[in-house]
Design a protein around this motif. Structure first.
Motif, PDB file in Angstrom:
ATOM      1  N   ASN A 457       0.869  -1.180   0.000  1.00 17.68           N
ATOM      2  CA  ASN A 457       0.000   0.000   0.000  1.00 17.68           C
ATOM      3  C   ASN A 457       0.907   1.230   0.000  1.00 17.68           C
ATOM      4  N   VAL A 458       1.270   1.651  -1.189  1.00 13.71           N
ATOM      5  CA  VAL A 458       2.313   2.659  -1.328  1.00 13.71           C
ATOM      6  C   VAL A 458       1.681   4.018  -1.647  1.00 13.71           C
ATOM      7  N   THR A 459       2.223   5.059  -1.047  1.00 15.32           N
ATOM      8  CA  THR A 459       1.721   6.416  -1.313  1.00 15.32           C
ATOM      9  C   THR A 459       2.780   7.189  -2.091  1.00 15.32           C
ATOM     10  N   PHE A 460       2.352   7.786  -3.196  1.00 16.81           N
ATOM     11  CA  PHE A 460       3.249   8.587  -4.026  1.00 16.81           C
ATOM     12  C   PHE A 460       2.862  10.059  -3.868  1.00 16.81           C
ATOM     13  N   ALA A 461       3.818  10.924  -4.120  1.00 20.26           N
ATOM     14  CA  ALA A 461       3.576  12.358  -3.895  1.00 20.26           C
ATOM     15  C   ALA A 461       4.006  13.176  -5.104  1.00 20.26           C
ATOM     16  N   LEU A 462       3.387  14.322  -5.229  1.00 18.46           N
ATOM     17  CA  LEU A 462       3.749  15.273  -6.279  1.00 18.46           C
ATOM     18  C   LEU A 462       3.788  16.646  -5.636  1.00 18.46           C
ATOM     19  N   GLU A 463       4.887  17.360  -5.800  1.00 18.85           N
ATOM     20  CA  GLU A 463       4.945  18.715  -5.250  1.00 18.85           C
ATOM     21  C   GLU A 463       5.350  19.694  -6.343  1.00 18.85           C
ATOM     22  N   ALA A 464       4.710  20.836  -6.312  1.00 21.19           N
ATOM     23  CA  ALA A 464       5.049  21.929  -7.211  1.00 21.19           C
ATOM     24  C   ALA A 464       5.172  23.133  -6.290  1.00 21.19           C
ATOM     25  N   PRO A 465       6.389  23.437  -5.788  1.00 19.10           N
ATOM     26  CA  PRO A 465       6.531  24.416  -4.712  1.00 19.10           C
ATOM     27  C   PRO A 465       5.814  25.737  -5.005  1.00 19.10           C
ATOM     28  N   TYR A 466       4.999  26.164  -4.049  1.00 18.71           N
ATOM     29  CA  TYR A 466       4.270  27.451  -4.078  1.00 18.71           C
ATOM     30  C   TYR A 466       3.297  27.561  -5.252  1.00 18.71           C
ATOM     31  N   ILE A 467       2.781  26.436  -5.729  1.00 19.78           N
ATOM     32  CA  ILE A 467       1.838  26.487  -6.857  1.00 19.78           C
ATOM     33  C   ILE A 467       0.577  27.257  -6.464  1.00 19.78           C
ATOM     34  N   ASP A 468       0.198  27.173  -5.171  1.00 25.23           N
ATOM     35  CA  ASP A 468      -1.003  27.904  -4.727  1.00 25.23           C
ATOM     36  C   ASP A 468      -0.753  29.407  -4.703  1.00 25.23           C
ATOM     37  N   ASP A 469       0.421  29.813  -4.183  1.00 25.06           N
ATOM     38  CA  ASP A 469       0.737  31.249  -4.155  1.00 25.06           C
ATOM     39  C   ASP A 469       0.833  31.800  -5.579  1.00 25.06           C
TER      40      ASP A 469
END
Lengths: 500, 69
Positions: A457-469
């Motif tokens: 049961n593996v969790t993968f992540a995606l980040e796009a720094p400050y995409i909300d700002d």
């Protein structure tokens, strides 16, 4: 008679096929479930309800599944970060290639990774896309590569023939943008002179911290004091690692003191690091502890001493009772970072922070507030009531005199950067995504073996720094996970050989 | 010369009945396996579609049986 036989044989054949077909399907499913071949591919294109691959979450950072009216492709739009996707697999695998097909109209940096530990929550990120590098690969000269590390040089900058030569002679005036380059740059400070006396960090710190110092003809010396606050159940071991560059040269461990009752704070325990005969250079201390541990004392014989990445001081009302000797006071930090991120962890720690005199209101607990420092020298961060986590991509000092920059001209690229800001780019294990019109496809190889997680049961992540700002969005159209493990036959042979 | 395999109504009915029974048996096995080992079947096969196929065959078998009486 012949006619009857033909009919009978035909019927038998038809029944035989109908009987054998499900058996063959069952056998094929069995082999797949056992990962006989060692491979299993799971794909999700967001067109149907998720099964083994979940949708991206949490829901406040992504949209529901949407469909493009023109090309009828389904997707989820990511507008916050990081976001996660869960994948269930029937067997534990050793490696996985995560392939993401997405549209990214404007966000400069996107990383993908795997949740390598769920307690404490740790994500190992890898490069997915960096548009500054993508642009440099088109506009600048040929890249210089050494292993997985690549150096890109602006046409008007001094040119180097290898990465090692570059790292030995980085021009002091140059600006070097790094991306996933973790090997520490060993900058010799030619004007450094050792000083007698001790430097004391005047604050109480919470949890894991990283420090860097510089020595020349002197012992590396630091004394730490720790208090286990026991605010949560469980043991809280303490580890202090000492690194020379990226090489671990020393480790000190303190097991839990045995006081595990919730709310029962333990007495302060000391831990000394004293290493003699080390060559001149930058050394780093990694203090690896849970958020139940307060660093109540830190004294060093070095006069150049900085904290890297993140600092969390807790000289606040909230921790006054939890740690003896803690009294509310303001925190003053100095940093060379082009920005600071401020997080008030609890409603009680909401306050107005000043960055270079500018007021930064922290109005929501747990929300990261990004503040650009806009100064060429050191920026001053003043937290009147402490208990705010401060994060940067540079270093913090507790006094002006103790500041030094261990990384010199090297600094990680941020989303505010443009290619023109840099003379050199240095990055590790990155190639630009494949483009098909507006759609981009990138594969990130990840290792599962040895991770302290449930590998089914593996969790993968995606980040796009400050995409909300930045108010940007990423549209993810497809995720493909290609799991791999040793073939069944190879595993069997290995086991047999092991038995013999 | 060998005559080609032809199928008449009773044989068609027999074939449908046989297919229905085989698929019903395997559907029960598949559903049980899926309950014990999640993903064993559904990694590759849609169990809902499988069930619909069994139901359709059941209906077809019922209709052909009724028609032949």
């Amino acid at each position: 008679m012949m006619h009857t036989m033909t009919k009978l044989d035909g019927m038998r054949v038809a029944k035989g096929i109908i009987f054998v077909f499900p058996v063959a399907v069952f056998l094929s499913l069995l082999l797949q479930y056992m990962a006989w071949s060692g491979d299993l591919a799971l794909e999700y294109d967001f067109s149907k309800e998720p099964t083994f691959v979940s949708e991206w979450y949490p829901s406040d950072r992504v949209t529901d599944r949407l469909t493009n009216e023109r090309n009828h492709r389904s997707f989820q739009e990511i507008h916050g970060e990081p976001v996660y996707v869960d994948v269930e697999v029937p067997r534990a695998f050793e490696w996985v290639d995560m392939t993401v097909t997405y549209r990214n109209p404007e966000h400069p940096i996107v990383n993908a990774g795997i949740v390598a530990n769920k307690n404490p929550w740790t994500v190992e990120y890898h490069p997915l896309q960096n548009t500054i590098i993508d642009e440099a690969l088109i506009e600048w000269d040929e890249p210089v590569t050494e292993g997985l590390t690549t150096l890109l040089q602006a046409s008007d900058a001094e040119q180097f023939e290898s990465v090692d030569t570059f790292l030995e002679q980085v021009p002091d005036s140059a600006t070097v943008g790094t991306y996933f380059y973790n090997r520490r740059y060993e900058r010799i400070q030619s004007d450094y002179k050792k000083q007698s006396g001790e430097l004391e960090v005047p604050y109480t710190l919470l949890g894991t911290h990283e420090f860097a110092t510089y020595i020349k003809d002197e012992p590396l010396h630091a004394e730490f004091g720790f208090v286990d606050m026991n605010q949560t159940a469980g043991t809280d071991p303490i580890k202090v690692e000492v690194f020379d560059g990226d090489v671990l040269i020393h480790e000190e461990l303190l097991d839990d003191d045995g006081v595990t009752g919730v709310g029962e704070s333990s007495a302060e325990r000391k831990l000394l690091v004293h290493l003699e005969g080390l060559p001149e250079g930058v050394y780093r201390y990694n203090v690896v502890v849970s958020d139940d541990i307060a660093i109540t004392a830190l004294t060093t014989q070095q006069h150049k001493f900085v904290a890297g990445g993140a600092v969390h001081t807790i000289d606040s009302k909230r921790y006054q009772g939890a740690v003896s000797g803690v009294a509310p006071k303001a925190t003053r930090l100095l940093t060379n970072s082009p920005f600071v991120d401020l997080v008030a962890p609890e409603p009680g720690s909401l306050q107005t922070v000043r960055v270079n005199g500018e007021r930064v209101e922290l109005r929501s607990a747990g929300k990261r507030v990004h503040q650009v420092t806009n100064t060429s020298g050191l920026s001053v961060v003043r937290i009147p009531e402490s208990d705010v986590q401060v994060l940067t991509q540079g270093f913090f000092a507790f006094t002006e005199e103790s500041f030094f920059d261990p990384d010199g001209p090297l600094r990680p690229m941020t989303i505010e950067d443009e290619l023109a800001d840099f003379d050199y780019l240095l990055y590790h294990d990155y190639t630009p995504p494949r483009a098909d019109g507006n759609r981009l496809t990138q594969t990130v190889p990840l290792t599962l073996a040895g991770l302290p997680i449930d590998r089914k049961n593996v969790t993968f992540a995606l980040e796009a720094p400050y995409i909300d700002d930045a108010q940007h969005v990423l549209g993810v159209e497809n995720v493909l996970f290609q799991f791999q493990r040793q073939q069944f036959v190879d595993r069997l042979m290995q086991r047999i050989k092991g038995e013999l | 010369m060998k005559k080609p395999f032809t199928i008449d109504a009773p044989r068609f009915q027999e074939l449908i009945t046989f297919t229905f029974r085989v698929l019903l048996f395997w559907y029960i096995i598949a559903a049980l396996l899926e309950a014990v080992l999640p993903g064993f079947v559904t990694l590759s096969i849609d169990l809902d579609l499988f069930l619909w196929a069994v139901i359709l065959l059941g209906v077809l078998q019922f209709v052909t049986n009724t028609y032949s009486r």
